[in-house]
Design an enzyme around this catalytic site. Structure first.
Site, PDB file in Angstrom:
ATOM      1  N   SER A  48       0.840  -1.191   0.000  1.00 52.40           N
ATOM      2  CA  SER A  48       0.000   0.000   0.000  1.00 52.40           C
ATOM      3  C   SER A  48       0.878   1.245   0.000  1.00 52.40           C
ATOM      4  O   SER A  48       2.036   1.199   0.437  1.00 52.40           O
ATOM      5  CB  SER A  48      -0.852  -0.033   1.263  1.00 52.40           C
ATOM      6  N   SER A  49       0.313   2.364  -0.442  1.00 52.59           N
ATOM      7  CA  SER A  49       1.085   3.611  -0.484  1.00 52.59           C
ATOM      8  C   SER A  49       1.408   4.136   0.915  1.00 52.59           C
ATOM      9  O   SER A  49       2.234   5.031   1.058  1.00 52.59           O
ATOM     10  CB  SER A  49       0.331   4.675  -1.282  1.00 52.59           C
ATOM     11  N   CYS A  50       0.800   3.566   1.959  1.00 58.51           N
ATOM     12  CA  CYS A  50       1.086   4.068   3.311  1.00 58.51           C
ATOM     13  C   CYS A  50       2.430   3.575   3.846  1.00 58.51           C
ATOM     14  O   CYS A  50       2.828   3.938   4.943  1.00 58.51           O
ATOM     15  CB  CYS A  50      -0.042   3.746   4.275  1.00 58.51           C
TER      16      CYS A  50
ATOM     17  N   TYR B 190      -0.185  -0.950   9.960  1.00 61.22           N
ATOM     18  CA  TYR B 190      -0.396  -1.578   8.654  1.00 61.22           C
ATOM     19  C   TYR B 190       0.860  -1.392   7.784  1.00 61.22           C
ATOM     20  O   TYR B 190       1.328  -2.317   7.134  1.00 61.22           O
ATOM     21  CB  TYR B 190      -1.609  -0.922   7.993  1.00 61.22           C
TER      22      TYR B 190
ATOM     23  N   LYS C 166       3.361  -4.176   5.972  1.00 65.63           N
ATOM     24  CA  LYS C 166       3.542  -4.229   4.520  1.00 65.63           C
ATOM     25  C   LYS C 166       5.016  -4.033   4.126  1.00 65.63           C
ATOM     26  O   LYS C 166       5.482  -4.616   3.146  1.00 65.63           O
ATOM     27  CB  LYS C 166       2.641  -3.188   3.847  1.00 65.63           C
TER      28      LYS C 166
ATOM     29  N   HIS D  86     -12.734   3.129   3.763  1.00 68.43           N
ATOM     30  CA  HIS D  86     -11.910   4.232   3.292  1.00 68.43           C
ATOM     31  C   HIS D  86     -12.826   5.390   2.884  1.00 68.43           C
ATOM     32  O   HIS D  86     -14.053   5.258   2.873  1.00 68.43           O
ATOM     33  CB  HIS D  86     -11.046   3.785   2.111  1.00 68.43           C
TER      34      HIS D  86
HETATM   35  P1  GDP Z   1      -5.927   7.193   4.568  1.00 66.40           P
HETATM   36  O1  GDP Z   1      -5.624   7.445   3.121  1.00 66.40           O
HETATM   37  O2  GDP Z   1      -5.096   6.097   5.144  1.00 66.40           O
HETATM   38  O3  GDP Z   1      -5.850   8.455   5.380  1.00 66.40           O
HETATM   39  O4  GDP Z   1      -7.409   6.573   4.655  1.00 66.40           O
HETATM   40  P2  GDP Z   1      -8.919   7.047   4.420  1.00 66.40           P
HETATM   41  O5  GDP Z   1      -9.335   6.731   3.032  1.00 66.40           O
HETATM   42  O6  GDP Z   1      -9.719   6.410   5.502  1.00 66.40           O
HETATM   43  O7  GDP Z   1      -8.975   8.623   4.661  1.00 66.40           O
HETATM   44  C1  GDP Z   1      -8.499   9.549   3.708  1.00 66.40           C
HETATM   45  C2  GDP Z   1      -8.838  10.967   4.137  1.00 66.40           C
HETATM   46  O8  GDP Z   1     -10.254  11.172   3.986  1.00 66.40           O
HETATM   47  C3  GDP Z   1      -8.522  11.313   5.600  1.00 66.40           C
HETATM   48  O9  GDP Z   1      -8.036  12.645   5.639  1.00 66.40           O
HETATM   49  C4  GDP Z   1      -9.883  11.237   6.271  1.00 66.40           C
HETATM   50  O10 GDP Z   1      -9.991  12.022   7.433  1.00 66.40           O
HETATM   51  C5  GDP Z   1     -10.770  11.792   5.161  1.00 66.40           C
HETATM   52  N1  GDP Z   1     -12.192  11.478   5.298  1.00 66.40           N
HETATM   53  C6  GDP Z   1     -13.209  12.396   5.199  1.00 66.40           C
HETATM   54  N2  GDP Z   1     -14.386  11.821   5.427  1.00 66.40           N
HETATM   55  C7  GDP Z   1     -14.150  10.499   5.645  1.00 66.40           C
HETATM   56  C8  GDP Z   1     -14.987   9.396   5.951  1.00 66.40           C
HETATM   57  O11 GDP Z   1     -16.212   9.511   6.062  1.00 66.40           O
HETATM   58  N3  GDP Z   1     -14.382   8.181   6.095  1.00 66.40           N
HETATM   59  C9  GDP Z   1     -13.031   8.029   5.968  1.00 66.40           C
HETATM   60  N4  GDP Z   1     -12.501   6.807   6.101  1.00 66.40           N
HETATM   61  N5  GDP Z   1     -12.204   9.064   5.722  1.00 66.40           N
HETATM   62  C10 GDP Z   1     -12.752  10.291   5.556  1.00 66.40           C
END
Ligand code: GDP
Length: 310
Positions: A110-112, A139, A143, A182
């Site tokens: 993953s990119s993380c 995570y 990875k 996500h």
């Molecule tokens: P990340 O890429 O590991 O940070 O994973 P996410 O896809 O869960 O979150 C991406 C970004 O979207 C973060 O800045 C979250 O705070 C934002 N975000 C905004 N609304 C939401 C939501 O309803 N769910 C999630 N998962 N992230 C959200």
């Protein structure tokens, strides 16, 4: 390097997940035999069952799409499972693959895995050059260990094991549970529910300013099959679209596609996570692959899939 899939038996580990099922669909267009194993037959967290399965199945190649995955909140609140499950699953599969003389293996990360403040767009060489983003370091550490494990079997035993690092993925089969998903499926669900209930607003976590890159799972599967056929080196390969958007821009796009015209409210008690996560797509592009599904089209088809599930 060219690995001919014709007549090969390929085990897709994690075939029920969004990525694994997309890989199975993509491999159906190749002249190969796809092997799958349900959770009831093979518990990937148990070394002996994985060994027994591979000893009997004897695939020529493995695509490892099995993982414990989730969004920012799930990662942040279940560090033990995100670290342990991913470590044990990848260690079991890679070791058992070697023991069963499986010589071709594609590991998915993953990119993380990259440092929180890596220079953007993030190139493959940025791995292990700085501290990780705390919300998903568990995570990420698992990875990174998976990449190193694949490299170790390559170095010590000459195994043709490679790794691909997909960006934030979305598509059919995604997880729409608001606590563990996500961002993209969460926004689709929130905008849809707000539209049908006539709500005045939807709530988005964080400031909306973080930037994220997105790739449709079908594009990802296409890239993975491309790498399986064409790539054989120790260094991992980024798999992304090469473009990013802010979470606010993404929210506006989702609302437009779904037809929700209300207000966007920010919940600042929720984390933003890493400020930007755009990977360089240069390596994959120079190998000869590029994506085909635009973010707009991908969101529209994912929304259609979501509606069918309701
Ligand atoms: P990340 O890429 O590991 O940070 O994973 P996410 O896809 O869960 O979150 C991406 C970004 O979207 C973060 O800045 C979250 O705070 C934002 N975000 C905004 N609304 C939401 C939501 O309803 N769910 C999630 N998962 N992230 C959200």
């Amino acid at each position: 390097m060219s690995y001919d899939l014709k007549g090969k038996r390929i085990w897709v580990a994690g075939h029920r997940g969004m990525v694994g099922s997309a890989v199975v669909r993509r491999l159906a267009t190749e002249n190969c035999e796809v092997i799958t194993a349900g959770r009831d037959t093979v518990d990937l967290k148990r070394q002996s069952t994985v060994e027994r399965f591979l000893d009997e199945a004897r695939p020529d190649a493995i695509v490892m799409a099995a993982a414990k995955v989730g969004g920012i909140l799930a990662n942040d609140t279940q560090p033990a499972e995100f670290l342990y499950d991913n470590l044990i699953i990848e260690a079991n599969i890679i070791q058992a693959a070697h023991a069963a003389d499986v010589n071709r293996f594609l590991f998915l990360g993953s990119s993380c895995i990259y440092p929180k403040l890596a220079a953007q767009p993030i190139s493959e060489v940025a791995l292990l050059t700085g501290p990780l983003e705390p919300t998903n370091e568990w995570y990420a550490v698992a990875k990174i260990a998976g990449i190193k494990l694949a490299q170790a079997y390559r170095k010590q035993y000459g195994r043709d094991y490679v790794s691909a690092m997909p960006t934030n993925l979305y598509g059919s089969g995604d997880n729409f549970d608001l606590n563990s998903s996500h961002v993209l499926p969460a926004l689709i669900r929130k905008a849809h529910e707000a539209k049908v209930t006539g709500a005045k607003s939807i709530t988005v976590w964080g400031t909306g300013s973080p930037r994220r890159e997105f790739l449709h799972a079908d594009d990802c599967a296409d890239a993975l099959v491309f790498l399986l056929k064409n790539y054989s080196e120790a260094e991992h390969v980024n798999v992304g679209s090469g473009e990013d958007v802010t979470i606010l821009e993404l929210t506006q796009l989702v609302c437009e596609i779904i037809g929700f015209k209300g207000e966007i409210v920010h919940d600042l008690s929720k984390p933003d996570g890493t400020p930007r996560k755009l990977m360089s797509a240069d390596k994959l592009t120079s190998l000869g692959w590029r994506p085909h599904i635009s973010l707009r089209d991908g969101i529209a088809t994912t929304y259609k899939w979501y509606l069918q599930q309701l």
